[in-house]
Write a protein that holds these residues in place. Structure first.
Motif, PDB file in Angstrom:
ATOM      1  N   MET A   1       0.951  -1.151  -0.177  1.00 44.63           N
ATOM      2  CA  MET A   1       0.022   0.161   0.261  1.00 44.63           C
ATOM      3  C   MET A   1       0.706   0.974   0.293  1.00 44.63           C
ATOM      4  SD  MET A   1      -3.292   1.134   1.986  1.00 44.63           S
ATOM      5  CE  MET A   1      -4.449   2.233   1.738  1.00 44.63           C
ATOM      6  N   THR A   2       0.669   2.132  -0.729  1.00 40.29           N
ATOM      7  CA  THR A   2       0.765   3.221  -0.732  1.00 40.29           C
ATOM      8  C   THR A   2       0.705   4.268   0.303  1.00 40.29           C
ATOM      9  OG1 THR A   2       1.328   2.938  -3.085  1.00 40.29           O
ATOM     10  CG2 THR A   2       1.503   5.508  -2.182  1.00 40.29           C
ATOM     11  N   THR A   3       1.848   5.040   0.889  1.00 38.92           N
ATOM     12  CA  THR A   3       1.933   6.045   2.307  1.00 38.92           C
ATOM     13  C   THR A   3       1.570   7.215   1.750  1.00 38.92           C
ATOM     14  OG1 THR A   3       3.865   6.302   2.566  1.00 38.92           O
ATOM     15  CG2 THR A   3       3.496   4.231   3.606  1.00 38.92           C
ATOM     16  N   PRO A   4       0.210   7.797   3.055  1.00 41.46           N
ATOM     17  CA  PRO A   4       0.312   9.727   2.046  1.00 41.46           C
ATOM     18  C   PRO A   4       1.761  10.122   1.812  1.00 41.46           C
ATOM     19  CG  PRO A   4      -0.830   8.663   4.329  1.00 41.46           C
ATOM     20  CD  PRO A   4       0.064   7.556   3.712  1.00 41.46           C
ATOM     21  N   ALA A   6       4.485   8.595   0.654  1.00 43.84           N
ATOM     22  CA  ALA A   6       4.422   9.165  -1.465  1.00 43.84           C
ATOM     23  C   ALA A   6       3.986   9.199  -1.958  1.00 43.84           C
ATOM     24  CB  ALA A   6       5.148   7.279  -1.338  1.00 43.84           C
ATOM     25  N   MET A   7       2.511   9.933  -1.727  1.00 42.21           N
ATOM     26  CA  MET A   7       1.529   9.852  -2.165  1.00 42.21           C
ATOM     27  C   MET A   7       1.760  11.488  -2.941  1.00 42.21           C
ATOM     28  SD  MET A   7      -2.159   8.279  -1.742  1.00 42.21           S
ATOM     29  CE  MET A   7      -1.864   7.503  -0.163  1.00 42.21           C
ATOM     30  N   ALA A   8       2.519  11.869  -1.487  1.00 44.87           N
ATOM     31  CA  ALA A   8       2.214  13.316  -1.660  1.00 44.87           C
ATOM     32  C   ALA A   8       2.654  14.169  -2.273  1.00 44.87           C
ATOM     33  CB  ALA A   8       2.531  14.041  -0.296  1.00 44.87           C
ATOM     34  N   GLN A   9       4.258  13.348  -2.931  1.00 45.65           N
ATOM     35  CA  GLN A   9       5.167  13.426  -4.508  1.00 45.65           C
ATOM     36  C   GLN A   9       4.784  13.094  -6.061  1.00 45.65           C
ATOM     37  OE1 GLN A   9       7.622  15.423  -3.842  1.00 45.65           O
ATOM     38  NE2 GLN A   9       6.753  14.741  -1.967  1.00 45.65           N
ATOM     39  N   TRP A  10       2.894  12.879  -5.560  1.00 44.83           N
ATOM     40  CA  TRP A  10       2.475  11.967  -6.700  1.00 44.83           C
ATOM     41  C   TRP A  10       2.057  13.760  -7.807  1.00 44.83           C
ATOM     42  CZ3 TRP A  10      -1.706   8.141  -5.767  1.00 44.83           C
ATOM     43  CH2 TRP A  10      -1.013   7.119  -5.802  1.00 44.83           C
ATOM     44  N   PRO A  11       1.660  14.049  -8.934  1.00 45.06           N
ATOM     45  CA  PRO A  11       0.832  15.108  -9.762  1.00 45.06           C
ATOM     46  C   PRO A  11      -0.200  14.762  -9.422  1.00 45.06           C
ATOM     47  CG  PRO A  11       2.107  13.131 -11.033  1.00 45.06           C
ATOM     48  CD  PRO A  11       2.576  13.013  -9.532  1.00 45.06           C
ATOM     49  N   LEU A  15      -2.844  11.904  -8.632  1.00 45.27           N
ATOM     50  CA  LEU A  15      -4.456  11.979  -7.104  1.00 45.27           C
ATOM     51  C   LEU A  15      -5.109  12.337  -7.868  1.00 45.27           C
ATOM     52  CD1 LEU A  15      -1.557  14.728  -5.103  1.00 45.27           C
ATOM     53  CD2 LEU A  15      -2.208  12.053  -4.655  1.00 45.27           C
ATOM     54  N   LEU A  16      -6.174  13.222  -8.129  1.00 41.27           N
ATOM     55  CA  LEU A  16      -7.520  13.425  -8.461  1.00 41.27           C
ATOM     56  C   LEU A  16      -8.150  12.044 -10.011  1.00 41.27           C
ATOM     57  CD1 LEU A  16     -10.227  14.900  -8.888  1.00 41.27           C
ATOM     58  CD2 LEU A  16      -9.171  15.857 -11.700  1.00 41.27           C
ATOM     59  N   SER A  17      -6.915  11.139 -10.396  1.00 43.75           N
ATOM     60  CA  SER A  17      -7.552   9.754 -10.834  1.00 43.75           C
ATOM     61  C   SER A  17      -7.545   8.886  -9.427  1.00 43.75           C
ATOM     62  CB  SER A  17      -6.514   9.473 -12.102  1.00 43.75           C
ATOM     63  OG  SER A  17      -6.428   8.016 -12.374  1.00 43.75           O
ATOM     64  N   THR A  18      -6.553   9.124  -9.472  1.00 42.38           N
ATOM     65  CA  THR A  18      -6.445   7.743  -8.072  1.00 42.38           C
ATOM     66  C   THR A  18      -7.850   8.151  -7.361  1.00 42.38           C
ATOM     67  OG1 THR A  18      -4.610   7.415  -7.891  1.00 42.38           O
ATOM     68  CG2 THR A  18      -5.470   6.693  -6.043  1.00 42.38           C
ATOM     69  N   ALA A  19      -8.008   9.279  -6.844  1.00 39.79           N
ATOM     70  CA  ALA A  19      -9.602  10.036  -5.817  1.00 39.79           C
ATOM     71  C   ALA A  19     -10.493   9.131  -6.756  1.00 39.79           C
ATOM     72  CB  ALA A  19      -8.966  10.785  -5.603  1.00 39.79           C
ATOM     73  N   ALA A  20     -10.305   9.521  -7.726  1.00 40.02           N
ATOM     74  CA  ALA A  20     -11.754   9.355  -8.794  1.00 40.02           C
ATOM     75  C   ALA A  20     -12.251   7.581  -9.000  1.00 40.02           C
ATOM     76  CB  ALA A  20     -12.094   9.710  -9.660  1.00 40.02           C
ATOM     77  N   ARG A  21     -11.218   6.790  -8.644  1.00 37.38           N
ATOM     78  CA  ARG A  21     -11.730   5.357  -9.110  1.00 37.38           C
ATOM     79  C   ARG A  21     -12.134   4.958  -7.571  1.00 37.38           C
ATOM     80  NH1 ARG A  21      -6.870   5.297 -11.379  1.00 37.38           N
ATOM     81  NH2 ARG A  21      -5.439   4.866  -9.471  1.00 37.38           N
ATOM     82  N   LEU A  22     -10.949   5.543  -6.257  1.00 36.75           N
ATOM     83  CA  LEU A  22     -12.000   4.973  -5.366  1.00 36.75           C
ATOM     84  C   LEU A  22     -13.295   5.417  -4.950  1.00 36.75           C
ATOM     85  CD1 LEU A  22      -7.988   6.057  -3.242  1.00 36.75           C
ATOM     86  CD2 LEU A  22      -9.478   3.569  -3.933  1.00 36.75           C
TER      87      LEU A  22
END
Length: 141
Positions: A1-4, A6-11, A15-22
Protein backbone atom coordinates in the motif's frame (compact mmCIF):
# COMPACT_ATOMS: atom_id res chain seq x y z
CA UNK A 1 0.00 0.00 0.00
CA UNK A 2 1.26 3.46 -0.87
CA UNK A 3 1.80 5.76 2.10
CA UNK A 4 0.44 9.32 2.27
CA UNK A 5 4.06 10.56 2.29
CA UNK A 6 4.75 8.82 -1.03
CA UNK A 7 1.50 10.11 -2.53
CA UNK A 8 2.46 13.67 -1.60
CA UNK A 9 4.94 13.50 -4.47
CA UNK A 10 2.36 12.45 -7.06
CA UNK A 11 1.25 14.97 -9.69
CA UNK A 12 -2.25 16.40 -9.31
CA UNK A 13 -3.63 14.42 -12.24
CA UNK A 14 -2.60 11.13 -10.67
CA UNK A 15 -4.09 12.16 -7.32
CA UNK A 16 -7.35 13.17 -8.98
CA UNK A 17 -7.50 9.95 -10.99
CA UNK A 18 -6.84 7.80 -7.92
CA UNK A 19 -9.39 9.68 -5.83
CA UNK A 20 -11.95 9.35 -8.63
CA UNK A 21 -11.46 5.57 -8.85
CA UNK A 22 -11.77 5.14 -5.07
CA UNK A 23 -14.88 7.31 -4.96
CA UNK A 24 -16.38 5.39 -7.87
CA UNK A 25 -15.83 2.05 -6.10
CA UNK A 26 -17.45 3.37 -2.92
CA UNK A 27 -20.40 4.72 -4.94
CA UNK A 28 -20.85 1.44 -6.82
CA UNK A 29 -21.01 -0.53 -3.58
CA UNK A 30 -23.39 1.92 -1.90
CA UNK A 31 -25.68 2.22 -4.94
CA UNK A 32 -25.67 -1.53 -5.43
CA UNK A 33 -27.15 -1.87 -1.96
CA UNK A 34 -30.12 0.17 -3.29
CA UNK A 35 -30.34 -1.73 -6.58
CA UNK A 36 -29.02 1.26 -8.53
CA UNK A 37 -26.09 2.04 -10.78
CA UNK A 38 -24.28 5.35 -11.09
CA UNK A 39 -25.83 5.90 -14.52
CA UNK A 40 -29.27 5.10 -13.11
CA UNK A 41 -28.78 7.59 -10.30
CA UNK A 42 -27.89 10.29 -12.81
CA UNK A 43 -31.09 9.59 -14.77
CA UNK A 44 -33.23 9.69 -11.63
CA UNK A 45 -31.61 13.00 -10.74
CA UNK A 46 -32.22 14.49 -14.18
CA UNK A 47 -35.85 13.41 -14.10
CA UNK A 48 -36.42 15.33 -10.88
CA UNK A 49 -37.33 18.39 -12.94
CA UNK A 50 -39.86 16.48 -15.02
CA UNK A 51 -40.13 14.19 -18.03
CA UNK A 52 -37.38 14.17 -20.65
CA UNK A 53 -36.79 12.41 -23.94
CA UNK A 54 -34.08 9.79 -24.20
CA UNK A 55 -32.08 12.14 -26.42
CA UNK A 56 -32.34 14.98 -23.89
CA UNK A 57 -31.28 12.68 -21.06
CA UNK A 58 -28.29 11.43 -23.05
CA UNK A 59 -27.19 14.98 -23.85
CA UNK A 60 -27.58 16.15 -20.26
CA UNK A 61 -25.78 13.07 -18.90
CA UNK A 62 -23.08 13.45 -21.56
CA UNK A 63 -23.42 9.92 -22.89
CA UNK A 64 -24.37 8.38 -26.22
CA UNK A 65 -28.07 7.77 -26.93
CA UNK A 66 -27.45 4.00 -27.09
CA UNK A 67 -25.84 4.07 -23.64
CA UNK A 68 -28.83 5.96 -22.28
CA UNK A 69 -31.16 3.42 -23.88
CA UNK A 70 -29.51 0.56 -21.94
CA UNK A 71 -29.71 2.53 -18.70
CA UNK A 72 -33.38 3.34 -19.27
CA UNK A 73 -34.16 -0.29 -20.12
CA UNK A 74 -32.72 -1.40 -16.77
CA UNK A 75 -34.48 1.35 -14.82
CA UNK A 76 -37.76 0.53 -16.54
CA UNK A 77 -37.39 -3.20 -15.73
CA UNK A 78 -36.80 -2.22 -12.08
CA UNK A 79 -39.94 -0.04 -12.13
CA UNK A 80 -37.98 3.16 -11.43
CA UNK A 81 -38.89 4.98 -14.66
CA UNK A 82 -41.70 4.79 -17.21
CA UNK A 83 -41.79 5.74 -20.85
CA UNK A 84 -44.90 7.63 -21.89
CA UNK A 85 -46.04 8.87 -25.31
CA UNK A 86 -45.45 12.58 -25.81
CA UNK A 87 -48.85 14.28 -26.13
CA UNK A 88 -47.40 16.90 -28.49
CA UNK A 89 -45.61 14.41 -30.76
CA UNK A 90 -46.99 10.85 -30.88
CA UNK A 91 -43.77 9.59 -32.50
CA UNK A 92 -41.79 10.50 -29.40
CA UNK A 93 -41.69 9.03 -25.90
CA UNK A 94 -40.83 10.82 -22.70
CA UNK A 95 -39.22 9.25 -19.67
CA UNK A 96 -40.58 9.99 -16.24
CA UNK A 97 -39.65 8.92 -12.73
CA UNK A 98 -42.09 6.55 -11.03
CA UNK A 99 -42.97 6.73 -7.34
CA UNK A 100 -40.48 3.88 -6.78
CA UNK A 101 -37.86 5.88 -8.71
CA UNK A 102 -38.48 8.92 -6.54
CA UNK A 103 -38.15 6.78 -3.40
CA UNK A 104 -34.86 5.30 -4.66
CA UNK A 105 -33.60 8.80 -5.49
CA UNK A 106 -34.47 10.01 -1.99
CA UNK A 107 -32.58 7.11 -0.42
CA UNK A 108 -29.56 7.67 -2.67
CA UNK A 109 -29.36 11.37 -1.82
CA UNK A 110 -28.12 10.57 1.69
CA UNK A 111 -25.42 8.19 0.50
CA UNK A 112 -22.78 10.86 0.01
CA UNK A 113 -22.72 11.70 3.71
CA UNK A 114 -22.58 8.00 4.57
CA UNK A 115 -19.90 7.00 2.05
CA UNK A 116 -17.42 9.86 2.03
CA UNK A 117 -15.45 11.37 4.87
CA UNK A 118 -16.31 14.95 5.82
CA UNK A 119 -13.85 17.45 4.39
CA UNK A 120 -12.65 20.62 6.02
CA UNK A 121 -12.58 22.60 2.76
CA UNK A 122 -15.39 20.86 0.86
CA UNK A 123 -16.57 24.08 -0.84
CA UNK A 124 -13.07 24.80 -2.15
CA UNK A 125 -12.70 21.24 -3.43
CA UNK A 126 -16.11 21.47 -5.12
CA UNK A 127 -15.15 24.75 -6.82
CA UNK A 128 -11.86 23.26 -8.03
CA UNK A 129 -13.58 20.13 -9.37
CA UNK A 130 -16.17 22.21 -11.21
CA UNK A 131 -13.37 24.27 -12.72
CA UNK A 132 -11.54 21.11 -13.86
CA UNK A 133 -14.71 19.60 -15.32
CA UNK A 134 -15.69 22.80 -17.11
CA UNK A 135 -12.24 23.33 -18.60
CA UNK A 136 -11.81 19.68 -19.57
CA UNK A 137 -15.24 19.22 -21.10
CA UNK A 138 -15.39 22.46 -23.10
CA UNK A 139 -13.67 20.84 -26.08
CA UNK A 140 -15.50 17.51 -25.79
CA UNK A 141 -19.11 18.64 -25.44
Amino acid sequence: MTTPDAMAQWPNGRLLSTAARLVEHAWVDALDSLGLTHAGLIVLHLLGDGARSQTELARQARVQTQTMSRTLDRLEREGLVARIRDERDARRHLVTRTDAGTAAWQQARTLEADVFPPLENADELRAALLQIITASSAERW
